[in-house]
Design a protein around this motif. Structure first.
Motif, mmCIF file in Angstrom:
data_model
loop_
_atom_site.group_PDB
_atom_site.id
_atom_site.type_symbol
_atom_site.label_atom_id
_atom_site.label_comp_id
_atom_site.label_asym_id
_atom_site.label_seq_id
_atom_site.Cartn_x
_atom_site.Cartn_y
_atom_site.Cartn_z
ATOM 1 N N ILE A 119 0.883 -1.165 0.000
ATOM 2 C CA ILE A 119 0.000 0.000 0.000
ATOM 3 C C ILE A 119 0.919 1.213 0.000
ATOM 4 O O ILE A 119 1.630 1.472 0.983
ATOM 5 N N ASP A 120 0.971 1.921 -1.116
ATOM 6 C CA ASP A 120 1.940 3.010 -1.223
ATOM 7 C C ASP A 120 1.412 4.282 -0.570
ATOM 8 O O ASP A 120 0.285 4.325 -0.055
ATOM 9 N N ARG A 121 2.214 5.326 -0.601
ATOM 10 C CA ARG A 121 1.865 6.555 0.113
ATOM 11 C C ARG A 121 0.733 7.317 -0.548
ATOM 12 O O ARG A 121 0.179 8.245 0.050
ATOM 13 N N ALA A 122 0.387 6.914 -1.772
ATOM 14 C CA ALA A 122 -0.790 7.486 -2.430
ATOM 15 C C ALA A 122 -2.048 6.682 -2.129
ATOM 16 O O ALA A 122 -3.136 7.028 -2.579
ATOM 17 N N GLY A 123 -1.897 5.569 -1.384
ATOM 18 C CA GLY A 123 -3.031 4.739 -1.039
ATOM 19 C C GLY A 123 -3.369 3.683 -2.067
ATOM 20 O O GLY A 123 -4.401 3.005 -1.942
#
Length: 286
Positions: A119-123
């Motif tokens: 789950i990246d920092r952009a969601g």
């Protein structure tokens, strides 16, 4: 082949998590995971690693009884759009944390795998890696992954493994030969395995002079009771942080590129590695 010996330019703060999921409750476990990711972010972590199969719990009876409800579906590109994960997407965005969390993943070709979701920092959520080394009865429920994976966070290269993968020196070495600075291992170690739990991942760190982040489940009911001990190891296999054998914990440490560089100068196994380990072996009588 000599691996690349680049060194990141800045430290990276990471978190490893030990917690108890509820068998079969993907939506509820996603809410719990979101809280844990926020806790990691509040402590300055930029990466958080949660245990193996955390979203469905490592509980084979539930996984066998409800293979649809316990799985998340991936599209052909590996993206996961399951709305049950929305709290986790929001937490990653708000905390600015890249999270790695275990799940049972269903692929378009019908394969069911033990996956590490990123789950990246952009969601955005995607299947980052599928476990290659299946343990015991996992083979009755899952298909093995067929390739390694490296997660890029800032200028850190982080190899991905899941539990039993870390018991094979070759798996961590493949990550190191791909230039990994660290090795992230969501896991599920059962009570009674404490010696092996504490040995394998420290060894992978020292074998490959890289940081290792080991997450583990905790709690549960026999025979599926897990033993915590989540840890972060430096490139000589020394614990920078370690959890107790029970209880929820979010443990944070900063990975220092200067420590990585100094260790690889002092302990040059990667550079000195023989390409063929000496060629044909000789057998002799004693």
């Amino acid at each position: 082949m000599t691996p690349p010996h680049t060194v990141p330019t800045a430290p990276l703060t990471v978190a490893t998590v030990q917690a108890t999921p509820t068998p079969g409750d993907v939506a509820g476990n996603a809410v719990t995971a979101a809280d844990l990711v926020r806790r990691a972010g509040d402590q300055g972590a930029r990466v958080a690693v949660l245990p193996e199969l955390f979203l469905c719990a490592y509980h084979p009876p539930s996984l066998a009884a409800d293979p649809v409800g316990t799985d998340v579906a991936a599209d052909p590109a590996g993206a996961v759009a399951d709305p049950r994960l929305d709290p986790l997407r929001a937490a990653a965005r708000e905390a600015g944390v890249t999270a790695l969390v275990g799940a049972a993943a269903r692929h378009p070709d019908g394969r069911r795998t033990i996956a590490a979701l990123v789950i990246d920092r952009a969601g955005e959520v995607r299947v980052g890696y599928d476990k290659q080394q299946l343990w015991g009865d996992e083979r009755d429920l899952f298909s093995a992954g067929d390739r390694g994976a490296t997660l890029l966070v800032d200028d850190w290269r982080l190899g991905l493994g899941i539990c039993y993968d870390g018991c094979f020196p070759e798996h961590g070495r493949a990550a190191a030969l791909d230039g990994a600075h660290g090795y992230l291992c969501p896991s599920g170690y059962l009570a009674g395995s404490e010696h092996r739990r504490d040995l394998y991942y420290a060894a992978r760190a020292l074998d490959n002079t890289m940081f290792v982040v080991f997450a583990n489940a905790v709690g549960g009911v026999d025979p599926w009771r897990f033993n915590g001990g989540a840890a972060i190891y430096d490139p000589q296999g020394r614990a920078l942080a370690r959890g107790a054998d029970d209880g929820t914990e979010v443990l944070v440490a900063t990975l220092d590129p200067a420590v990585l560089a100094a260790t690889r100068v002092a302990h040059s196994m990667l550079a000195d590695r023989l390409p063929n380990q000496g060629g044909t072996r000789v057998s002799m009588s004693g």
